[in-house]
Design a protein around this motif. Structure first.
Motif, PDB file in Angstrom:
ATOM      1  N   ILE A 277       0.837  -1.205   0.000  1.00 35.10           N
ATOM      2  CA  ILE A 277       0.000   0.000   0.000  1.00 35.10           C
ATOM      3  C   ILE A 277       0.872   1.256   0.000  1.00 35.10           C
ATOM      4  O   ILE A 277       0.581   2.245  -0.695  1.00 35.10           O
ATOM      5  CB  ILE A 277      -0.942  -0.010   1.216  1.00 35.10           C
ATOM      6  CG1 ILE A 277      -1.987  -1.129   1.064  1.00 35.10           C
ATOM      7  CG2 ILE A 277      -1.633   1.339   1.382  1.00 35.10           C
ATOM      8  CD1 ILE A 277      -2.830  -1.355   2.295  1.00 35.10           C
ATOM      9  N   ALA A 278       1.968   1.222   0.762  1.00 39.65           N
ATOM     10  CA  ALA A 278       2.860   2.384   0.835  1.00 39.65           C
ATOM     11  C   ALA A 278       3.528   2.649  -0.513  1.00 39.65           C
ATOM     12  O   ALA A 278       3.618   3.798  -0.965  1.00 39.65           O
ATOM     13  CB  ALA A 278       3.919   2.159   1.912  1.00 39.65           C
ATOM     14  N   ILE A 279       4.008   1.580  -1.177  1.00 41.86           N
ATOM     15  CA  ILE A 279       4.653   1.737  -2.483  1.00 41.86           C
ATOM     16  C   ILE A 279       3.657   2.276  -3.510  1.00 41.86           C
ATOM     17  O   ILE A 279       3.953   3.198  -4.274  1.00 41.86           O
ATOM     18  CB  ILE A 279       5.245   0.398  -2.957  1.00 41.86           C
ATOM     19  CG1 ILE A 279       6.409  -0.020  -2.060  1.00 41.86           C
ATOM     20  CG2 ILE A 279       5.720   0.497  -4.408  1.00 41.86           C
ATOM     21  CD1 ILE A 279       6.903  -1.427  -2.308  1.00 41.86           C
ATOM     22  N   ALA A 280       2.459   1.693  -3.528  1.00 39.31           N
ATOM     23  CA  ALA A 280       1.422   2.159  -4.448  1.00 39.31           C
ATOM     24  C   ALA A 280       1.008   3.591  -4.120  1.00 39.31           C
ATOM     25  O   ALA A 280       0.755   4.396  -5.026  1.00 39.31           O
ATOM     26  CB  ALA A 280       0.211   1.231  -4.384  1.00 39.31           C
ATOM     27  N   GLY A 281       0.963   3.916  -2.817  1.00 44.37           N
ATOM     28  CA  GLY A 281       0.602   5.265  -2.408  1.00 44.37           C
ATOM     29  C   GLY A 281       1.570   6.295  -2.944  1.00 44.37           C
ATOM     30  O   GLY A 281       1.162   7.378  -3.404  1.00 44.37           O
ATOM     31  N   MET A 282       2.874   5.963  -2.920  1.00 48.51           N
ATOM     32  CA  MET A 282       3.873   6.885  -3.468  1.00 48.51           C
ATOM     33  C   MET A 282       3.638   7.088  -4.959  1.00 48.51           C
ATOM     34  O   MET A 282       3.667   8.219  -5.468  1.00 48.51           O
ATOM     35  CB  MET A 282       5.280   6.307  -3.229  1.00 48.51           C
ATOM     36  CG  MET A 282       6.415   7.150  -3.807  1.00 48.51           C
ATOM     37  SD  MET A 282       6.774   6.787  -5.539  1.00 48.51           S
ATOM     38  CE  MET A 282       7.357   8.392  -6.074  1.00 48.51           C
ATOM     39  N   HIS A 283       3.371   5.984  -5.666  1.00 53.41           N
ATOM     40  CA  HIS A 283       3.188   6.067  -7.123  1.00 53.41           C
ATOM     41  C   HIS A 283       2.009   6.961  -7.478  1.00 53.41           C
ATOM     42  O   HIS A 283       2.137   7.884  -8.302  1.00 53.41           O
ATOM     43  CB  HIS A 283       2.972   4.670  -7.704  1.00 53.41           C
ATOM     44  CG  HIS A 283       2.548   4.700  -9.147  1.00 53.41           C
ATOM     45  ND1 HIS A 283       3.454   4.811 -10.175  1.00 53.41           N
ATOM     46  CD2 HIS A 283       1.317   4.672  -9.723  1.00 53.41           C
ATOM     47  CE1 HIS A 283       2.797   4.838 -11.328  1.00 53.41           C
ATOM     48  NE2 HIS A 283       1.502   4.755 -11.081  1.00 53.41           N
ATOM     49  N   TYR A 284       0.869   6.714  -6.869  1.00 50.40           N
ATOM     50  CA  TYR A 284      -0.330   7.453  -7.248  1.00 50.40           C
ATOM     51  C   TYR A 284      -0.318   8.885  -6.712  1.00 50.40           C
ATOM     52  O   TYR A 284      -0.964   9.763  -7.282  1.00 50.40           O
ATOM     53  CB  TYR A 284      -1.578   6.680  -6.822  1.00 50.40           C
ATOM     54  CG  TYR A 284      -1.752   5.425  -7.657  1.00 50.40           C
ATOM     55  CD1 TYR A 284      -2.088   5.514  -9.001  1.00 50.40           C
ATOM     56  CD2 TYR A 284      -1.519   4.161  -7.125  1.00 50.40           C
ATOM     57  CE1 TYR A 284      -2.209   4.381  -9.791  1.00 50.40           C
ATOM     58  CE2 TYR A 284      -1.646   3.022  -7.903  1.00 50.40           C
ATOM     59  CZ  TYR A 284      -1.985   3.139  -9.239  1.00 50.40           C
ATOM     60  OH  TYR A 284      -2.094   2.016 -10.019  1.00 50.40           O
ATOM     61  N   THR A 285       0.445   9.126  -5.638  1.00 49.77           N
ATOM     62  CA  THR A 285       0.641  10.510  -5.203  1.00 49.77           C
ATOM     63  C   THR A 285       1.478  11.249  -6.243  1.00 49.77           C
ATOM     64  O   THR A 285       1.195  12.409  -6.587  1.00 49.77           O
ATOM     65  CB  THR A 285       1.338  10.563  -3.832  1.00 49.77           C
ATOM     66  OG1 THR A 285       0.560   9.847  -2.872  1.00 49.77           O
ATOM     67  CG2 THR A 285       1.506  12.004  -3.368  1.00 49.77           C
ATOM     68  N   GLY A 286       2.506  10.570  -6.753  1.00 48.77           N
ATOM     69  CA  GLY A 286       3.324  11.156  -7.810  1.00 48.77           C
ATOM     70  C   GLY A 286       2.516  11.429  -9.069  1.00 48.77           C
ATOM     71  O   GLY A 286       2.704  12.452  -9.745  1.00 48.77           O
ATOM     72  N   MET A 287       1.608  10.515  -9.392  1.00 50.05           N
ATOM     73  CA  MET A 287       0.750  10.718 -10.561  1.00 50.05           C
ATOM     74  C   MET A 287      -0.189  11.904 -10.342  1.00 50.05           C
ATOM     75  O   MET A 287      -0.466  12.678 -11.262  1.00 50.05           O
ATOM     76  CB  MET A 287      -0.062   9.461 -10.840  1.00 50.05           C
ATOM     77  CG  MET A 287       0.757   8.260 -11.286  1.00 50.05           C
ATOM     78  SD  MET A 287       1.576   8.507 -12.871  1.00 50.05           S
ATOM     79  CE  MET A 287       0.172   8.560 -13.977  1.00 50.05           C
ATOM     80  N   ALA A 288      -0.676  12.053  -9.106  1.00 51.03           N
ATOM     81  CA  ALA A 288      -1.572  13.166  -8.790  1.00 51.03           C
ATOM     82  C   ALA A 288      -0.855  14.508  -8.903  1.00 51.03           C
ATOM     83  O   ALA A 288      -1.491  15.542  -9.157  1.00 51.03           O
ATOM     84  CB  ALA A 288      -2.150  12.997  -7.393  1.00 51.03           C
ATOM     85  N   ALA A 289       0.472  14.500  -8.707  1.00 47.64           N
ATOM     86  CA  ALA A 289       1.248  15.740  -8.794  1.00 47.64           C
ATOM     87  C   ALA A 289       1.446  16.189 -10.235  1.00 47.64           C
ATOM     88  O   ALA A 289       1.793  17.352 -10.488  1.00 47.64           O
ATOM     89  CB  ALA A 289       2.608  15.551  -8.129  1.00 47.64           C
ATOM     90  N   ALA A 290       1.257  15.264 -11.182  1.00 47.18           N
ATOM     91  CA  ALA A 290       1.541  15.568 -12.590  1.00 47.18           C
ATOM     92  C   ALA A 290       0.398  16.328 -13.244  1.00 47.18           C
ATOM     93  O   ALA A 290      -0.776  15.986 -13.071  1.00 47.18           O
ATOM     94  CB  ALA A 290       1.803  14.267 -13.353  1.00 47.18           C
TER      95      ALA A 290
END
Length: 263
Positions: free
Chosen positions: A184-197
């Motif tokens: 969940i933490a790894i996926a959370g980082m990914h989708y937070t990064g996607m949200a920043a784009a």
């Protein structure tokens, strides 16, 4: 620019992240028991390859779940560089958690470096799209994604180091629970990064003629799952073989002690 997510692929990316995390926990325990340097180095290399591909696959499956209103693709060379970073970060993580003693300073330093490595893999993977104009990132969310990566990496190193060599009582449950948290933490980082784009209106993907998302899906999804499962099976088989070998050695020693006085 309008975008959307395929929720099925989002869920699958979480499954892959969890499986990669479980594999990492299992390998950390296996490697920590190996005293023979050659075997240790072989399992470190093989484990880093499997874990790195797992983390990288989660990232690109997450990318595949994301679609824009324009044709997109990925630059092959940049995509390979992001995979190389994931493998190197995985080797570093396995090396750190299998040290005899992991101090708090080492845990924090290791988690920070690993977090930056995972973030670098993610944003380099985003750069593989070669968007024109370039992708713009919301500074606060961008920084949050890196902090999440560092926190997730530090927690993952701590969990892996804590669980290795633990007794059999509820070890499987603890490892599965830890893997879920890490996933969940790894996926959370990914989708937070996607949200920043932010993709400006009128953006063009310069890599649209490169690696197609459909090709990545056909190659990554079955290959990543197969590699992680095979690695887990090999780890279990090797552990079983080592246990049987040690049992036979102890049995022979007991026989020699019993027969010794009789001679």
């Amino acid at each position: 620019m309008q975008s959307s997510y395929n929720l099925g692929l989002v869920a699958f990316s979480l499954v892959v992240a969890t499986l990669a995390s479980y594999t990492a926990l299992d390998l950390a325990d296996r490697i920590s028991l190996l005293a023979y340097s050659r075997s240790r180095h072989m399992w470190l290399a093989g484990g880093a390859l499997a874990m790195g591909i797992g983390i990288w696959s989660m990232h690109f499956i997450g990318m595949l779940s994301f679609s824009l209103s324009i044709p997109i693709g990925y630059d092959f060379a940049v995509t390979c560089y992001s995979l190389a970073i994931a493998i190197l970060v995985s080797w570093f993580a396995l090396h750190v958690v299998t040290l005899d003693r992991l101090k708090m300073s080492g845990l924090i330093a290791g988690g920070t470096l690993m977090g930056f490595g995972i973030s670098g893999m993610h944003y380099l993977g985003m750069a593989a799209m070669k968007m024109t104009p370039a992708i713009q990132y919301e500074p606060a969310i961008f920084a949050a994604s890196i902090l999440i990566a560092i926190a997730a990496s530090t927690a993952a190193l701590w969990l892996a180091n804590t669980l290795r060599g633990a007794g059999p009582n509820r070890l499987m449950r603890k490892r599965i629970g830890a893997a879920c948290v890490m996933g969940i933490a790894i996926a959370g980082m990914h989708y937070t990064g996607m949200a920043a784009a932010d993709f400006p209106v009128g953006s063009i993907c310069g890599a649209a003629g490169g690696v197609k998302p459909q090709w990545l899906a056909l190659a990554i999804i079955p290959l990543s799952i197969a590699i992680l499962i095979v690695t887990l099976l090999l780890s279990r088989l090797d552990a079983r073989a080592t246990f049987l070998s040690n049992s036979i050695t102890r049995l022979n020693e007991q026989i020699d002690r019993i027969q010794g006085p009789a001679r």
